[in-house]
Motif scaffolding. Structure first.
Motif, PDB file in Angstrom:
ATOM      1  N   VAL A  35       0.837  -1.201   0.000  1.00 56.10           N
ATOM      2  CA  VAL A  35       0.000   0.000   0.000  1.00 56.10           C
ATOM      3  C   VAL A  35       0.874   1.255   0.000  1.00 56.10           C
ATOM      4  N   ASN A  36       1.946   1.252   0.787  1.00 57.80           N
ATOM      5  CA  ASN A  36       2.849   2.403   0.826  1.00 57.80           C
ATOM      6  C   ASN A  36       3.484   2.670  -0.535  1.00 57.80           C
ATOM      7  N   VAL A  37       3.882   1.611  -1.225  1.00 56.74           N
ATOM      8  CA  VAL A  37       4.491   1.764  -2.552  1.00 56.74           C
ATOM      9  C   VAL A  37       3.485   2.327  -3.548  1.00 56.74           C
ATOM     10  N   ILE A  38       2.249   1.824  -3.504  1.00 55.35           N
ATOM     11  CA  ILE A  38       1.210   2.306  -4.416  1.00 55.35           C
ATOM     12  C   ILE A  38       0.920   3.789  -4.169  1.00 55.35           C
ATOM     13  N   VAL A  39       0.801   4.170  -2.897  1.00 58.08           N
ATOM     14  CA  VAL A  39       0.552   5.581  -2.561  1.00 58.08           C
ATOM     15  C   VAL A  39       1.715   6.455  -3.017  1.00 58.08           C
ATOM     16  N   LEU A  40       2.936   5.980  -2.820  1.00 59.41           N
ATOM     17  CA  LEU A  40       4.123   6.723  -3.265  1.00 59.41           C
ATOM     18  C   LEU A  40       4.095   6.972  -4.763  1.00 59.41           C
TER      19      LEU A  40
END
Length: 302
Positions: A281-286
């Motif tokens: 999720v963090n990678v997608i948001v980034l």
């Protein structure tokens, strides 16, 4: 192509030798452990090991998604993270702009040192200070309230107040340190801009609005992208140390839940699945924030 690359390596071999220790450490401690991600898709047993444990596919992920703690941990993590960004992102910019306008060098240095020092307090010591200061019976604020005949509330026993204690103590600790990069960006502005603005009769606020802010905007956008990329990555230590039975409904976040599932309940596969979900999720948001920033401001990480 290969010969050209080899010649380049041979020509700059000293630089690669200097880079080698860091690259080896990065590989050993950041990339090699990624092999363990496979247990998120297994019913892992330490006795059987990774190769002997049964493959269960997405079962661990579905167990977390269907659990009561899924909504609670996601909500609490997002509240703390977004609250921290909304408050913690603009304040260092304002502090840097204010410091940049100080004319007395001695006062400016003292002010910077005072605001930087809390950053070097360890997380454990900081949490100890928070608990001492906010103690409803013998804390600093409790004694101040007693002077006026009032009773200080038990903030650490309140689920509603936990987010305020966490965010504002974090702001106090890191505000000065976070402003350093903006001060560096302001120091790199060409003085001729200010001279031209002075000739044109610009006020201090106009110089800040039309020179300082536009010049530090690229730096601010990069830092905002990085912070948005860790929106579910709230630090474990501080939340865990401030957590108690009374405030757990607001303080149970993804990282503390992963710790409890993995280290206390020994559900290694479930905790790994939750951690992997958090990272994805963090990678997608980034990537999304980087794309939006690149489209609307022409500033991005890549």
């Amino acid at each position: 192509m290969n010969n050209k690359f080899l010649r380049f390596i041979k020509k700059n071999y000293q630089l690669y030798l200097l880079l080698a220790p860091s690259a080896i450490l990065l590989f050993c401690f950041a990339y090699l452990p990624m092999v363990g991600i496979v247990i998120a898709f297994q019913s892992y047993s330490p006795a059987l090991g990774i190769l002997g444990s049964k493959f269960v596919g997405m079962k661990n992920f579905m167990q977390y998604f269907r659990s009561y703690q899924f909504a609670v941990t996601i909500k609490n993590t997002l509240v703390l993270s977004i609250y921290s960004i909304l408050v913690g992102f603009p304040l260092p910019i304002l502090l840097a702009l204010m410091c940049n306008q100080m004319k007395t060098k001695m006062f400016k240095k003292v002010f910077q040192v005072v605001t930087y020092l809390p950053h070097f307090i360890s997380t454990m010591v900081m949490c100890g200070l928070i608990l001492i200061f906010l103690s409803p019976s013998s804390g600093l604020f409790a004694n101040l309230f007693k002077l006026f005949g009032a009773q200080f509330p038990n903030l650490m026993a309140s689920a509603a107040n936990f987010k305020h204690v966490y965010v504002w103590s974090d702001i106090w600790q890191h505000l000065g340190w976070d402003s350093i990069i903006y001060l560096a960006a302001l120091a790199g502005i060409d003085p001729t801009y200010y001279e031209a603005a002075t000739v044109d009769g610009a006020t201090t606020l106009q110089k800040i609005r039309y020179i300082d802010i536009p010049m530090i905007l690229p730096t601010a956008m990069v830092l905002l992208i990085l912070r948005a990329g860790s929106i579910l990555g709230i630090g474990f230590e501080k939340v865990f140390l401030l957590q108690n039975v009374q405030n757990i409904m607001s303080s149970e976040i993804i990282s503390t839940y992963v710790y409890k599932m993995g280290m206390q309940s020994m559900q290694y596969s479930l905790s790994t699945a939750i951690g992997l979900f958090n990272t994805v999720v963090n990678v997608i948001v980034l990537l999304l924030v980087n794309l939006i920033s690149k489209k609307f401001t022409d500033n991005s990480l890549f």
